[in-house]
Design an enzyme around this catalytic site. Structure first.
Site, mmCIF file in Angstrom:
data_model
loop_
_atom_site.group_PDB
_atom_site.id
_atom_site.type_symbol
_atom_site.label_atom_id
_atom_site.label_comp_id
_atom_site.label_asym_id
_atom_site.label_seq_id
_atom_site.Cartn_x
_atom_site.Cartn_y
_atom_site.Cartn_z
ATOM 1 N N LYS A 1 0.845 -1.199 0.000
ATOM 2 C CA LYS A 1 0.000 0.000 0.000
ATOM 3 C C LYS A 1 0.880 1.250 0.000
ATOM 4 C CE LYS A 1 -3.986 1.673 2.789
ATOM 5 N NZ LYS A 1 -4.851 1.341 3.949
ATOM 6 N N SER B 1 -9.737 1.389 3.061
ATOM 7 C CA SER B 1 -8.887 2.208 2.227
ATOM 8 C C SER B 1 -7.863 1.410 1.432
ATOM 9 C CB SER B 1 -8.175 3.242 3.080
ATOM 10 O OG SER B 1 -7.313 2.598 4.014
ATOM 11 N N SER C 1 -9.852 -1.235 7.078
ATOM 12 C CA SER C 1 -9.289 -0.999 5.756
ATOM 13 C C SER C 1 -8.606 -2.179 5.083
ATOM 14 C CB SER C 1 -8.303 0.157 5.808
ATOM 15 O OG SER C 1 -9.012 1.353 5.700
HETATM 16 N N1 GLN Z 1 -13.251 3.240 6.723
HETATM 17 C C1 GLN Z 1 -12.624 3.598 7.945
HETATM 18 C C2 GLN Z 1 -12.294 5.065 7.920
HETATM 19 O O1 GLN Z 1 -12.644 5.695 6.992
HETATM 20 C C3 GLN Z 1 -11.417 2.774 8.184
HETATM 21 C C4 GLN Z 1 -10.211 3.231 7.490
HETATM 22 C C5 GLN Z 1 -8.984 2.443 7.818
HETATM 23 O O2 GLN Z 1 -9.055 1.364 8.403
HETATM 24 N N2 GLN Z 1 -7.851 3.003 7.473
HETATM 25 O O3 GLN Z 1 -11.699 5.581 8.798
#
Ligand code: GLN
Length: 482
Positions: free
Chosen positions: A70, A145, A169
């Site tokens: 990532k 994400s 994410s």
């Molecule tokens: N969807 C969650 C957020 O927007 C989790 C994001 C993540 O785990 N980085 O914060």
């Protein structure tokens, strides 16, 4: 068959005599990327085809296997931009510990995958580069994400990948793309070299085509690191060794608060069918209660934004990445306008929303009302799990209330996007390990994922249950038609 379609364990142990070269894998990946990447857009930028071929590999058990990572994980000498304009042009000056470990064990860092800016989001639409498309339906999101990592693995544009998980994410995009994703116990994997979102919640983890590959990749990256004070000394078990131990007599909890209105009936059906399958393998299910679940989303969006606002304070145009071309003709002193213009132009809308929310909940007068209270409720959420794990070994839930949604469907409604994190965020608040794996498809052929949660450091048990289920199904063998 082209090598990019194989799993890591198949590539490591090819049938017959011969061994497979890293160059051959990279060249098949390149062919695949040239044909499908224009549609999927899983990578942040072009992978390191040439560099990968010329890279000197450490000898090791990973034998030159390519791993995609990532864009928020530092790899020495490579652009690491977190899919944000504010980190535009930032070249990591060192390897994250996970990257260092992978290289030492002979893996090859193949490319950087797309993500929501700074990992803020559940759809990959918040990337400053481009949205990523779900390989199962290009009009839909891959989740986020770590949507780029999930899509790359699902589309066979990567053999395996790393993501990061602060509130879901890794698991949610794994579910939406039909791959396997593990959020390890907080402290299991070093965060050194991971660009921080919320430091008390972030964890790096593997995203793979099947459970065996997942265990293999976690084994490669887990362990104590003196550069991350929150990483723990607990020894790393051989996750691969316990995969086949079976699940007879395992007690698995079903939290009643998770099977609520708002869950897509197709998701409910798929998880119930998986339950029936697991019962036939000898698993005992019991109903459990996690009464503070209803506060999880609110607590998470206070704590995560508070930490994010503090972590993102360092991006001011002085040391990293982007700096706005400052106009100095106004009344403001140069430095302040440089900060303002750099941050104003460098951060995307969701990043700004989170910085503002986080700053608000930490500001004097509101700190006690929001931040301190959220910390207290976080402790209650953790206690719920402690109690439940006296009654059962693992917990089974859906990963996401619905399958992949349409690109653009939730962009104007951040709250509905936040609410879709309902099943994944409690795990981060409690620091537990959890894995998402495929458990079926909707009528429209979109993957559905289910989530297995464990006690701290019970990744081994999670893998055992996941493997037993996976081996009795064919979901992980299905491929999107691209
Ligand atoms: N969807 C969650 C957020 O927007 C989790 C994001 C993540 O785990 N980085 O914060």
């Amino acid at each position: 068959m082209k090598l990019n379609f194989l799993t890591a364990h198949e590539l490591l142990e090819p049938p017959g005599q011969g061994s497979i070269s890293s160059g051959d894998i990279v060249s098949d990946l390149k062919g695949r990327i040239e044909s499908v990447e224009p549609k999927v857009k899983a990578y942040a930028r072009q992978p390191f085809f040439e560099k990968a071929l010329n890279q000197k590999l450490e000898a090791g058990w990973l034998k030159g296997l390519p791993v995609s990572i990532k864009d928020n994980i530092c790899s020495d000498g490579d652009l690491t931009e977190c899919a944000s304009r504010i980190l535009c042009g930032f070249v990591a000056p060192y390897d994250a510990t996970v990257v260092k470990k992978l290289r030492e064990q002979g893996a090859l860092i193949f490319g950087k995958t797309n993500m929501d800016e700074f990992a803020f989001g559940s759809s990959c639409e918040n990337s400053a580069f481009h949205p990523t498309h779900n390989p199962w339906d290009l009009d839909r999101v891959p989740g986020g994400s770590s949507g780029g990592s999930a899509a790359a693995v699902a589309a066979d544009e990567a053999i395996m990948a790393l993501g990061s998980d602060t509130g879901g994410s890794i698991r949610q995009p794994a579910a939406l793309c039909g791959v396997v994703g593990m959020k390890p116990t907080y402290g299991r994997v070093s965060r050194y070299g991971l660009i921080a979102f919320a430091s008390s919640l972030d964890q790096i983890g593997p995203m793979t085509k099947d459970v065996r590959d997942n265990a293999l990749l976690l084994k490669a990256i887990a362990g104590h690191d003196e550069k991350d004070a929150t990483s723990v000394k607990t020894p790393v078990p051989d996750y691969l060794a316990s995969l086949e131990k079976g699940v007879k007599g395992m007690r698995v909890g079903i939290p009643k608060e998770y099977f609520i209105e708002g869950m897509d009936p197709e998701v409910r059906e798929a998880v119930n069918a998986a339950k029936a399958k697991l019962s036939s393998l000898g698993v005992k299910f019991i109903e459990v209660s996690l009464p503070h679940t209803e506060y999880a989303v609110a607590v998470y969006y206070i704590i995560a934004t508070a930490e994010a606002s503090s972590n993102l304070a360092r991006f001011d145009g002085v040391q990293y990445g982007f700096r706005a071309a400052v106009k100095t003709d106004g009344a403001e002193p140069g430095l302040i306008s440089m900060y303002k213009q750099t941050r104003g132009q460098g951060f995307g809308q969701e990043a700004k929303r989170r910085i503002i929310l986080g700053t608000y909940v930490l500001s004097s007068g509101y700190y006690d009302a929001y931040y301190s209270r959220a910390l207290m409720v976080r402790a209650l959420i953790k206690q719920d799990f402690d109690k439940v794990f006296n009654e059962c070994d693992l917990i089974l839930t859906p990963t996401s209330p619905s399958a992949a949604f349409k690109i653009g469907e939730k962009t104007d409604d951040p709250l509905s996007m936040y609410l879709s994190d309902i099943y994944t965020i409690s795990v981060n608040l409690a620091g537990l390990p959890a894995l998402s794996l495929p458990c079926g498809f909707t009528k429209a052929s979109l993957p559905i994922g289910m989530q297995i949660l464990g006690r701290p450091f019970a990744e081994e048990d999670i893998y055992r249950l996941a493997f037993a289920y996976e081996q009795s199904t064919h979901w992980h063998k299905e491929k999107p038609k691209l």
